[in-house]
Scaffold this motif. Structure first.
Motif, PDB file in Angstrom:
ATOM      1  N   GLN A  82     -17.627  -8.399   3.229  1.00 27.81           N
ATOM      2  CA  GLN A  82     -16.153  -7.014   3.323  1.00 27.81           C
ATOM      3  C   GLN A  82     -15.440  -7.250   2.540  1.00 27.81           C
ATOM      4  OE1 GLN A  82     -14.604  -6.855   6.033  1.00 27.81           O
ATOM      5  NE2 GLN A  82     -16.077  -7.128   7.669  1.00 27.81           N
ATOM      6  N   SER A  83     -14.462  -6.694   1.945  1.00 24.60           N
ATOM      7  CA  SER A  83     -13.281  -6.620   0.636  1.00 24.60           C
ATOM      8  C   SER A  83     -13.051  -7.733   0.025  1.00 24.60           C
ATOM      9  CB  SER A  83     -11.522  -6.074   1.351  1.00 24.60           C
ATOM     10  OG  SER A  83     -10.809  -5.871   0.750  1.00 24.60           O
ATOM     11  N   ARG A  84     -12.372  -8.985   0.774  1.00 25.40           N
ATOM     12  CA  ARG A  84     -12.017 -10.260  -0.318  1.00 25.40           C
ATOM     13  C   ARG A  84     -13.506 -10.452  -1.398  1.00 25.40           C
ATOM     14  NH1 ARG A  84      -9.765 -15.123   2.135  1.00 25.40           N
ATOM     15  NH2 ARG A  84     -11.316 -15.309   3.291  1.00 25.40           N
ATOM     16  N   SER A 115     -13.452   2.880   3.401  1.00 26.07           N
ATOM     17  CA  SER A 115     -11.891   2.237   2.260  1.00 26.07           C
ATOM     18  C   SER A 115     -11.459   2.431   3.221  1.00 26.07           C
ATOM     19  CB  SER A 115     -12.236   4.223   1.206  1.00 26.07           C
ATOM     20  OG  SER A 115     -11.917   4.841   2.055  1.00 26.07           O
ATOM     21  N   ARG A 116     -10.268   1.276   2.619  1.00 26.93           N
ATOM     22  CA  ARG A 116      -9.147   1.358   2.965  1.00 26.93           C
ATOM     23  C   ARG A 116      -8.110   1.762   3.708  1.00 26.93           C
ATOM     24  NH1 ARG A 116      -7.766  -4.045   4.059  1.00 26.93           N
ATOM     25  NH2 ARG A 116      -9.127  -5.070   1.969  1.00 26.93           N
ATOM     26  N   SER A 117      -7.151   2.209   4.618  1.00 27.07           N
ATOM     27  CA  SER A 117      -6.493   3.472   4.215  1.00 27.07           C
ATOM     28  C   SER A 117      -5.281   2.908   3.875  1.00 27.07           C
ATOM     29  CB  SER A 117      -5.561   3.309   6.118  1.00 27.07           C
ATOM     30  OG  SER A 117      -5.467   2.474   6.349  1.00 27.07           O
ATOM     31  N   ASN A 169     -12.610   2.838  -6.109  1.00 30.84           N
ATOM     32  CA  ASN A 169     -12.274   2.214  -6.405  1.00 30.84           C
ATOM     33  C   ASN A 169     -12.240   0.191  -6.386  1.00 30.84           C
ATOM     34  OD1 ASN A 169     -11.008   2.494  -9.363  1.00 30.84           O
ATOM     35  ND2 ASN A 169      -8.789   2.368  -8.987  1.00 30.84           N
ATOM     36  N   PRO A 170     -12.711  -0.658  -6.436  1.00 29.00           N
ATOM     37  CA  PRO A 170     -13.739  -2.445  -5.431  1.00 29.00           C
ATOM     38  C   PRO A 170     -12.553  -1.946  -4.382  1.00 29.00           C
ATOM     39  CG  PRO A 170     -14.087  -2.115  -7.944  1.00 29.00           C
ATOM     40  CD  PRO A 170     -13.966  -1.149  -7.730  1.00 29.00           C
ATOM     41  N   ASN A 171     -10.947  -2.377  -5.543  1.00 31.70           N
ATOM     42  CA  ASN A 171     -10.099  -2.600  -4.277  1.00 31.70           C
ATOM     43  C   ASN A 171      -9.084  -2.293  -3.499  1.00 31.70           C
ATOM     44  OD1 ASN A 171      -9.132  -5.205  -6.292  1.00 31.70           O
ATOM     45  ND2 ASN A 171      -8.239  -3.690  -8.096  1.00 31.70           N
ATOM     46  N   ASP A 172      -9.856  -0.528  -3.233  1.00 33.14           N
ATOM     47  CA  ASP A 172      -9.711   0.290  -2.376  1.00 33.14           C
ATOM     48  C   ASP A 172     -10.820  -0.119  -1.253  1.00 33.14           C
ATOM     49  OD1 ASP A 172      -7.461   0.968  -3.625  1.00 33.14           O
ATOM     50  OD2 ASP A 172      -8.766   2.523  -4.818  1.00 33.14           O
ATOM     51  N   ILE A 173     -11.796  -0.354  -1.030  1.00 32.27           N
ATOM     52  CA  ILE A 173     -13.116  -0.827   0.106  1.00 32.27           C
ATOM     53  C   ILE A 173     -12.598  -1.847   0.830  1.00 32.27           C
ATOM     54  CG2 ILE A 173     -15.995  -1.679   0.356  1.00 32.27           C
ATOM     55  CD1 ILE A 173     -15.738  -0.150  -2.962  1.00 32.27           C
ATOM     56  N   GLN A 174     -12.851  -1.345   2.034  1.00 38.51           N
ATOM     57  CA  GLN A 174     -12.144  -1.738   3.390  1.00 38.51           C
ATOM     58  C   GLN A 174     -13.553  -2.868   3.405  1.00 38.51           C
ATOM     59  OE1 GLN A 174     -10.347  -0.807   6.504  1.00 38.51           O
ATOM     60  NE2 GLN A 174     -11.824  -2.092   7.792  1.00 38.51           N
ATOM     61  N   THR A 190      -4.131   1.322  -8.606  1.00 37.16           N
ATOM     62  CA  THR A 190      -4.333   2.373  -7.008  1.00 37.16           C
ATOM     63  C   THR A 190      -3.158   2.139  -7.079  1.00 37.16           C
ATOM     64  OG1 THR A 190      -6.953   1.598  -7.075  1.00 37.16           O
ATOM     65  CG2 THR A 190      -5.305   1.906  -4.702  1.00 37.16           C
ATOM     66  N   HIS A 191      -2.500   3.364  -6.178  1.00 39.95           N
ATOM     67  CA  HIS A 191      -1.160   3.372  -5.814  1.00 39.95           C
ATOM     68  C   HIS A 191      -1.217   3.660  -3.907  1.00 39.95           C
ATOM     69  CE1 HIS A 191       3.321   2.987  -5.126  1.00 39.95           C
ATOM     70  NE2 HIS A 191       3.423   4.279  -5.053  1.00 39.95           N
ATOM     71  N   SER A 192      -0.794   3.392  -3.657  1.00 39.91           N
ATOM     72  CA  SER A 192      -0.726   3.448  -1.925  1.00 39.91           C
ATOM     73  C   SER A 192       0.629   2.832  -1.558  1.00 39.91           C
ATOM     74  CB  SER A 192      -1.766   2.566  -0.627  1.00 39.91           C
ATOM     75  OG  SER A 192      -2.782   2.754  -1.341  1.00 39.91           O
ATOM     76  N   GLY A 193       1.315   4.536  -0.949  1.00 40.44           N
ATOM     77  CA  GLY A 193       2.492   4.717  -0.939  1.00 40.44           C
ATOM     78  C   GLY A 193       2.849   5.371   1.000  1.00 40.44           C
ATOM     79  N   ILE A 194       3.868   4.831   1.856  1.00 37.01           N
ATOM     80  CA  ILE A 194       4.273   5.608   2.845  1.00 37.01           C
ATOM     81  C   ILE A 194       5.267   6.485   3.000  1.00 37.01           C
ATOM     82  CG2 ILE A 194       4.795   4.911   5.731  1.00 37.01           C
ATOM     83  CD1 ILE A 194       2.991   1.985   4.780  1.00 37.01           C
TER      84      ILE A 194
END
Length: 701
Positions: free
Chosen positions: A65-67, A168-170, A137-142, A210-214
């Motif tokens: 898992q991600s954590r 990966s995480r959405s 990137n590892p931080n983006d893997i769910q 990583t940058h994610s946006g809505i």
């Protein structure tokens, strides 16, 4: 003594911070301190290409898992997967990692299918996976799902020994946490001294963002980039077990840039359209059957993909484009120059799948794909482009509340294989209770011959030392065999999966595998008194019979039988502490090869492997400790018999410790691999692994 004490402490904690399988599989935020980790409803998608509970999967599946991925001290994908039972990992250079499930791995390991969000990154021209080219990137893997065992019944060719699916995480899930931007930086060093040779310490550096946006209620997006550089690992000194000195060559480190962008469009009424693209570069040493080669900077794997997903329905298309230049460091051609290994390949794939309920007792899943590969390969100048396609059908039959029967199969057709290939699957699931499943299964899977297997065409000049005369170089032809059959694996498994009080996952499996038509690179002709090497300086009768091979090719050599046992537990001790322990036993392979070939002509996996560890993750502190033991293993897949031999058993102790600052928006940690600084070789011809210490800072805002 200290290692035994650590193992005892890990067992007392009961079992993984590393493979923390209890975090939710939906991409939600990690559990808070007052929310205990739970396991019962963990969802996986890779076993049947549709969502299902882990305990109901028709195959043995492990999940990281991600954590756990973010907190682990690992520096590559191999370190992450090493603690999964039944998974054999070898790191042979700073960038070259090879992974195989339930069987001996090798350089250019060919039997493990690798996916990123369902997109294959298996390189069909060589039949390998370049794990450093995963562009996420590892931080983006769910999570990472690992199918332990064959899966051609739904995934088609090359899922021979198993599947690794990086999910990966959405972007919407990432941005919804309120921490839409993550920046990680790490730097450190590692020991490069080996017995018989002292070298200055090496360094490594990594940065990712990583940058994610809505954008609105429909659109969300993510952009990510990263770069890793590492000095060369130390080469072994002295002689191989055969007495042959380790050959000298200029070793290289790793240079790994990557970037990708993704946009999601959430449809009214459910469903999602995803468009994504990116590129991952590599530079460094790759080990092959003809020795090490240096991949030049600028080599890269680019991709573009589009997919539609709603409930169990999926439509997708992708393109993988590889451009890589390399040259051998030990093998030379007739011009006395290094042999070029230049790869220019393009893969286009379209696929569709769906799942439907029929009445109250049947869940039908089905789908198929078509793929076109275009190749320009220096090792196979006359190789043809390839087309392949297949379709699968699977029915999960609910016989009663306690009994389910899963039956299905897939039919594939390759332009390079005569006739279609059928991969059946059948599994009986007996559920004495909702959270416990006993599984008996039969699978058949296959690996298609690669382009190099079929169309290799090079000449290698090999020097030997002759009495009185001195050094003499003779040519050996290495060619492919266009009429190879596929490798076919028939597998039987008896397994158990269950959760205990919703706080631990327990698994057990015993399996029997048989590979028919094992593809091996073997000598098929040798120089003799009637056929001396060109330029032979002595009378023909002095040609040593059989000692100087004149021709190598790929053949379906025969059958290889493997069997093994796997036991594992992953537990949540409380809301802050997780632990794991697992054990794998793999018997020595049994072969049915024609004389003079024997079991020494293939690699043997380590018989005994175990992993144990625990982790802590609170609002202020984090850390983990893992211990991995691997028995000795036998290798013969680089150059010739002079370079074959057995690696020693080793114990790898890894750990990390960190602090969280500013309401967990800043995390600082120290990560150590090979804590006791042992000289570890994971392949007889590979580099030496020594202690590595890395400091990492991660910002989230």
């Amino acid at each position: 003594m200290r290692v035994r004490l650590i193992l005892l402490l890990g067992l007392l904690w009961s079992s993984s911070a590393f493979a923390q399988q209890g975090a939710p599989a939906t991409g939600s935020q990690p559990p808070q301190d007052d929310q205990p980790v739970t396991f019962e409803d963990q969802i996986v998608v890779s076993a049947s290409r549709t969502e299902e509970q882990l305990v109901n999967a028709p195959a043995t599946v492990s999940v990281i898992q991600s954590r756990s991925i973010q907190n682990a001290p690992s520096v590559n994908m191999g370190d992450l997967l090493r603690v999964v039972p039944g998974v054999n990992v070898t790191q042979v250079s700073a960038r070259d990692v090879n992974i195989t499930t339930r069987g001996a791995t090798s350089t250019l390991a060919t039997s493990q299918l690798a996916l990123v969000d369902g997109r294959s990154i298996y390189l069909d021209f060589f039949g390998m996976v370049m794990w450093d080219m995963v562009p996420t990137n590892p931080n983006d893997i769910q999570r990472i799902e690992v199918i332990r065992g064959p899966a051609s019944a739904v995934w088609g060719a090359n899922a021979l020994s198993g599947v690794v699916n990086v999910i990966s995480r959405s972007p919407r899930d990432s941005a919804a946490t309120g921490r839409s931007t993550t920046v990680s930086m790490s730097a450190g060093g590692f020991d490069r001294s080996v017995t018989g040779r002292d070298q200055s310490a090496g360094s490594l550096f990594s940065v990712s963002a990583t940058h994610s946006g809505i954008a609105n209620d429909k659109w969300s997006y993510r952009v990510a980039a990263g770069y890793t550089s590492q000095d060369p690992l130390p080469r072994p000194a002295g002689n191989l077990p055969s007495g042959t000195p380790y050959p000298a060559f200029t070793n290289q480190g790793a240079r790994l840039p990557k970037m990708n962008a993704r946009a999601d469009y959430d449809l009214t009424g459910g469903g999602r359209i995803t468009i994504e693209g990116g590129v991952a570069g590599t530079a460094g040493i790759i080990h092959t059957g003809i020795g090490p080669a240096d991949i030049e900077r600028g080599s890269r794997l680019g991709f573009a993909t589009a997919r539609y997903e709603k409930n169990g329905r999926r439509l997708a298309a992708f393109a993988n484009i590889l451009r890589a230049d390399a040259a051998t460091l030990l093998s030379i051609g007739p011009d006395r120059r290094p042999i070029p290994l230049d790869f220019d390949t393009t893969t286009f794939d379209v696929e569709g799948s769906d799942v439907r309920a029929i009445g109250t007792r049947h869940a039908l899943s089905y789908g198929g794909n078509f793929r076109h590969n275009a190749f320009t390969i220096s090792l196979a100048p006359d190789g043809d482009d390839r087309n392949e396609g297949g379709a699968f059908l699977q029915d999960e039959i609910f016989i009663s509340d306690q009994l389910r029967w899963i039956v299905g199969g897939r039919l594939d057709k390759f332009s390079s294989i005569e006739g279609p290939v059928f991969s059946p699957r059948t599994t009986i699931l007996f559920k004495p209770a909702r959270a416990h499943t006993i599984r008996a299964s039969f699978n058949r899977a296959f690996r298609s011959p690669s382009l190099v297997n079929n169309s290799l065409d090079i000449t290698i000049v090999t020097p030997v030392t002759l009495p009185v005369i001195g050094q003499f170089a003779f040519p050996t032809r290495a060619v492919g065999e266009p009429n190879l059959d596929q490798e076919t694996l028939t597998a039987y498994e008896l397994g158990y999966s269950g959760t205990i009080q919703n706080r631990a996952v327990v698994s057990a499996a015993v399996y029997w595998n048989k590979v028919d038509g094992s593809i091996n690179f073997t000598p098929v002709a040798a120089y003799s008194a009637l056929n001396p090497p060109p330029g032979w300086p002595l009378p023909p009768q002095f040609v040593p019979p059989g000692a100087l091979p004149s021709r190598f090719t790929y053949v379906n050599l025969g059958d290889v039988k493997d069997k093994g046992l796997e036991l594992g537990i992953d537990a949540a001790v409380n809301s802050m502490v997780t632990a794991f322990a697992n054990y794998s036993y793999q018997w020595k392979p049994v072969v049915d090869f024609p004389a003079p070939f024997t079991v020494n002509d293939i690699n043997w996996p380590a018989k005994n492997r175990f992993n144990v560890g625990f982790g802590v993750d609170t609002r202020r502190y984090l850390g983990n400790l893992s211990v991995s033991y691997s028995d000795d293993a036998y290798w013969q897949d680089v150059l010739d018999a002079r370079f074959a031999g057995t690696t020693d058993a080793y114990t790898l102790v890894n750990g990390s410790a960190g602090l969280k600052w500013a309401s967990e928006r800043v995390v600082t940690s120290v990560k150590v691999t090979n804590l006791f600084n042992k000289e570890i070789m994971q392949h007889i011809f590979g580099d030496v692994l020594r202690r590595s210490v890395v400091t990492e800072v991660r910002f989230s805002f």
